[in-house]
Design an enzyme around this catalytic site. Sequence first.
Site, PDB file in Angstrom:
ATOM      1  N   MET A 149       0.847  -1.195   0.000  1.00 35.11           N
ATOM      2  CA  MET A 149       0.000   0.000   0.000  1.00 35.11           C
ATOM      3  C   MET A 149       0.881   1.243   0.000  1.00 35.11           C
ATOM      4  O   MET A 149       0.731   2.136  -0.814  1.00 35.11           O
ATOM      5  CB  MET A 149      -0.877   0.023   1.270  1.00 35.11           C
ATOM      6  CG  MET A 149      -1.818  -1.150   1.402  1.00 35.11           C
ATOM      7  SD  MET A 149      -2.663  -1.160   3.011  1.00 35.11           S
ATOM      8  CE  MET A 149      -1.753  -2.417   3.859  1.00 35.11           C
ATOM      9  N   GLU A 198      -5.835  -6.852  10.457  1.00 35.74           N
ATOM     10  CA  GLU A 198      -4.420  -6.473  10.556  1.00 35.74           C
ATOM     11  C   GLU A 198      -4.157  -5.831  11.919  1.00 35.74           C
ATOM     12  O   GLU A 198      -3.160  -6.111  12.581  1.00 35.74           O
ATOM     13  CB  GLU A 198      -4.079  -5.494   9.418  1.00 35.74           C
ATOM     14  CG  GLU A 198      -2.653  -4.982   9.488  1.00 35.74           C
ATOM     15  CD  GLU A 198      -2.262  -4.124   8.281  1.00 35.74           C
ATOM     16  OE1 GLU A 198      -3.029  -4.045   7.308  1.00 35.74           O
ATOM     17  OE2 GLU A 198      -1.167  -3.531   8.334  1.00 35.74           O
ATOM     18  N   ARG A 199      -5.078  -4.993  12.354  1.00 39.11           N
ATOM     19  CA  ARG A 199      -4.880  -4.276  13.626  1.00 39.11           C
ATOM     20  C   ARG A 199      -5.025  -5.215  14.814  1.00 39.11           C
ATOM     21  O   ARG A 199      -4.284  -5.117  15.800  1.00 39.11           O
ATOM     22  CB  ARG A 199      -5.845  -3.088  13.685  1.00 39.11           C
ATOM     23  CG  ARG A 199      -5.364  -2.057  12.691  1.00 39.11           C
ATOM     24  CD  ARG A 199      -6.300  -0.980  12.306  1.00 39.11           C
ATOM     25  NE  ARG A 199      -5.670  -0.229  11.205  1.00 39.11           N
ATOM     26  CZ  ARG A 199      -6.288   0.597  10.380  1.00 39.11           C
ATOM     27  NH1 ARG A 199      -7.587   0.814  10.505  1.00 39.11           N
ATOM     28  NH2 ARG A 199      -5.627   1.214   9.419  1.00 39.11           N
ATOM     29  N   GLU A 217       3.617   4.161  -0.160  1.00 38.39           N
ATOM     30  CA  GLU A 217       4.519   4.665  -1.204  1.00 38.39           C
ATOM     31  C   GLU A 217       5.509   5.644  -0.576  1.00 38.39           C
ATOM     32  O   GLU A 217       5.250   6.164   0.517  1.00 38.39           O
ATOM     33  CB  GLU A 217       3.694   5.382  -2.284  1.00 38.39           C
ATOM     34  CG  GLU A 217       2.719   4.431  -2.940  1.00 38.39           C
ATOM     35  CD  GLU A 217       1.989   5.033  -4.134  1.00 38.39           C
ATOM     36  OE1 GLU A 217       2.133   6.250  -4.387  1.00 38.39           O
ATOM     37  OE2 GLU A 217       1.280   4.253  -4.801  1.00 38.39           O
TER      38      GLU A 217
HETATM   39  C1  LIG Z   1       8.830  -2.330   9.375  1.00 42.25           C
HETATM   40  C2  LIG Z   1       7.697  -1.789   8.566  1.00 42.25           C
HETATM   41  C3  LIG Z   1       6.883  -2.663   7.875  1.00 42.25           C
HETATM   42  C4  LIG Z   1       5.843  -2.169   7.078  1.00 42.25           C
HETATM   43  N1  LIG Z   1       5.104  -3.045   6.330  1.00 42.25           N
HETATM   44  C5  LIG Z   1       4.234  -2.551   5.403  1.00 42.25           C
HETATM   45  C6  LIG Z   1       3.591  -3.423   4.466  1.00 42.25           C
HETATM   46  O1  LIG Z   1       3.772  -4.649   4.495  1.00 42.25           O
HETATM   47  N2  LIG Z   1       2.776  -2.874   3.546  1.00 42.25           N
HETATM   48  C7  LIG Z   1       2.538  -1.536   3.477  1.00 42.25           C
HETATM   49  O2  LIG Z   1       1.795  -1.110   2.602  1.00 42.25           O
HETATM   50  N3  LIG Z   1       3.120  -0.684   4.358  1.00 42.25           N
HETATM   51  C8  LIG Z   1       3.971  -1.158   5.307  1.00 42.25           C
HETATM   52  N4  LIG Z   1       4.590  -0.307   6.187  1.00 42.25           N
HETATM   53  C9  LIG Z   1       4.320   1.122   6.099  1.00 42.25           C
HETATM   54  C10 LIG Z   1       3.529   1.677   7.262  1.00 42.25           C
HETATM   55  O3  LIG Z   1       2.223   1.183   7.261  1.00 42.25           O
HETATM   56  C11 LIG Z   1       3.616   3.222   7.146  1.00 42.25           C
HETATM   57  O4  LIG Z   1       4.949   3.587   7.435  1.00 42.25           O
HETATM   58  C12 LIG Z   1       2.649   3.915   8.082  1.00 42.25           C
HETATM   59  O5  LIG Z   1       1.321   3.713   7.679  1.00 42.25           O
HETATM   60  C13 LIG Z   1       2.906   5.425   8.159  1.00 42.25           C
HETATM   61  O6  LIG Z   1       3.006   5.989   6.908  1.00 42.25           O
HETATM   62  P1  LIG Z   1       4.252   6.950   6.578  1.00 42.25           P
HETATM   63  O7  LIG Z   1       5.493   6.236   6.920  1.00 42.25           O
HETATM   64  O8  LIG Z   1       4.102   7.463   5.197  1.00 42.25           O
HETATM   65  O9  LIG Z   1       4.099   8.160   7.593  1.00 42.25           O
HETATM   66  P2  LIG Z   1       3.327   9.536   7.357  1.00 42.25           P
HETATM   67  O10 LIG Z   1       1.960   9.264   6.861  1.00 42.25           O
HETATM   68  O11 LIG Z   1       4.188  10.436   6.561  1.00 42.25           O
HETATM   69  O12 LIG Z   1       3.232  10.080   8.849  1.00 42.25           O
HETATM   70  C14 LIG Z   1       4.283  10.795   9.508  1.00 42.25           C
HETATM   71  C15 LIG Z   1       3.762  11.223  10.884  1.00 42.25           C
HETATM   72  O13 LIG Z   1       2.634  12.093  10.713  1.00 42.25           O
HETATM   73  C16 LIG Z   1       1.527  11.600  11.441  1.00 42.25           C
HETATM   74  N5  LIG Z   1       0.279  11.877  10.735  1.00 42.25           N
HETATM   75  C17 LIG Z   1      -0.019  11.641   9.436  1.00 42.25           C
HETATM   76  N6  LIG Z   1      -1.278  11.991   9.169  1.00 42.25           N
HETATM   77  C18 LIG Z   1      -1.806  12.456  10.338  1.00 42.25           C
HETATM   78  C19 LIG Z   1      -3.087  12.955  10.723  1.00 42.25           C
HETATM   79  N7  LIG Z   1      -4.100  13.040   9.862  1.00 42.25           N
HETATM   80  N8  LIG Z   1      -3.261  13.346  12.008  1.00 42.25           N
HETATM   81  C20 LIG Z   1      -2.264  13.252  12.901  1.00 42.25           C
HETATM   82  N9  LIG Z   1      -1.033  12.782  12.598  1.00 42.25           N
HETATM   83  C21 LIG Z   1      -0.805  12.382  11.342  1.00 42.25           C
HETATM   84  C22 LIG Z   1       1.756  10.089  11.518  1.00 42.25           C
HETATM   85  O14 LIG Z   1       1.023   9.511  12.571  1.00 42.25           O
HETATM   86  C23 LIG Z   1       3.260  10.029  11.740  1.00 42.25           C
HETATM   87  O15 LIG Z   1       3.539  10.247  13.085  1.00 42.25           O
HETATM   88  C24 LIG Z   1       5.596  -0.777   7.025  1.00 42.25           C
HETATM   89  C25 LIG Z   1       6.398   0.098   7.767  1.00 42.25           C
HETATM   90  C26 LIG Z   1       7.449  -0.382   8.510  1.00 42.25           C
HETATM   91  C27 LIG Z   1       8.325   0.593   9.245  1.00 42.25           C
END
Ligand SMILES: Cc1cc2nc3c(=O)[nH]c(=O)nc-3n(C[C@H](O)[C@H](O)[C@H](O)COP(=O)(O)OP(=O)(O)OC[C@H]3O[C@@H](n4cnc5c(N)ncnc54)[C@H](O)[C@@H]3O)c2cc1C
Length: 387
Positions: free
Chosen positions: A130, A248-249, A132
Amino acid sequence: MERDLYDEDHDAFRDMVRDFISRYVTNAQRERWDAEGEVDRETLRRAGEAGILGLAVPEEYGGGGMLDDYRFRAVVMEEVIRAGAGSLAGALGIQDDLVVPYFVHFGTPEQKARWLPGLASGEIIGAIAMTEPGTGSNLRGITTTARAVEGGYVVNGAKTFISSGATADIVITVVKTGEGDGPQAFSLLVVERGAEGFDQGKKLHKMGFAGHDTAELSYADVFVPAENLIGGEEGHGFVQLMKNLPLERLSIAVAAAAASEAGLEWTLEYTRSREAFGQPVIDFQNSRFQLAGVAATVDALWAYIDKAMLLYRDGKLSAEEAAKVKFWTTEREGEVLDVCVQLHGGYGYILEYPIARAYVDARVHRIYGGTNEIMREIVGRQLAGRR
Ligand SMILES: Cc1cc2nc3c(=O)[nH]c(=O)nc-3n(C[C@H](O)[C@H](O)[C@H](O)COP(=O)(O)OP(=O)(O)OC[C@H]3O[C@@H](n4cnc5c(N)ncnc54)[C@H](O)[C@@H]3O)c2cc1C
């Protein structure tokens, strides 16, 4: 506190899982996974053979037929995490909790027949992509596109942080098949290892879960046949994701409680045998007070999660309840493991010790599966009457 979630079938199953662990989850194996940055395929095949992988796959496709009853999966998670093998728990979890449900719930009969038996036996490794580089929390912001062409789609874009992404044979990829960011703009396409233009990139070097691969993926004009569109119809991707995210959660919450309980057990063992100032560390009042707090938290974690597992089984675990369980339990896990590391002194910081690995593994529980801020947002919106 004694839990009443399990019956004799689960107890017998737990014995099987313990047998599997005693044979295949040795320290040497775990160190090898950490060094190689992935769980080897042979172990996953053995897990399939032993019936501890593919629990969510219907029996007619060679699995355990227990998608709705999370209790057997919870037993696997508890035992594998107690064995100090968080990376294996992660690899099993991606397959059974994140990948398999999309095929079971939404796959066409052909898709089920083609992929479910391999996912159950461990012959096929799956992943779901999911996130990017430019967007994670805001799924509607994804830019990976799938353009319809004769016989299928051409996919362009990039994904990152994909668990099992380097080892996967099939990657369920969230793509845009429509205009705008409305729910109908998204679809799920199965992209297969070896497809021209599909690069399963480099493994990312992580703080924790060293033995489970997490990768960047890139798609450059990748042709994907139409029969790989999950469910066979465009525009259902978003709804399909929303349906599976509570599971998942829930699975992250179970991992958090299992790690907290294991942390307590390791710390009790350690503080009973370690001496300071001529007495076991557990005999300091501070140690006992801290451990009493941890023990009560572990009881509360299971009481809450056990209830959530039953709600899930009965089809009643809402998105908001799952979000609540996920953020609350993973935050308690962080507190519990921090106390446990502290009571181990310097050894708590050394990765040879399972408590140190559990501590670093735990950090991501508050980040992936939807960050805890997003979980609070989901719950807060409901409380404010703005669902
Ligand atoms: C080890 C690991 C395994 C993973 N496995 C998968 C996988 O298998 N498949 C997959 O698709 N993804 C995977 N992920 C990705 C993971 O789900 C994302 O990193 C996560 O959803 C956060 O997205 P981001 O990193 O883009 O952070 P961002 O969305 O850029 O967020 C940065 C910060 O801003 C905060 N923030 C963002 N929006 C808001 C809001 N509206 N209100 C308040 N705060 C906000 C967030 O909480 C965070 O603290 C994985 C990540 C890791 C580290």
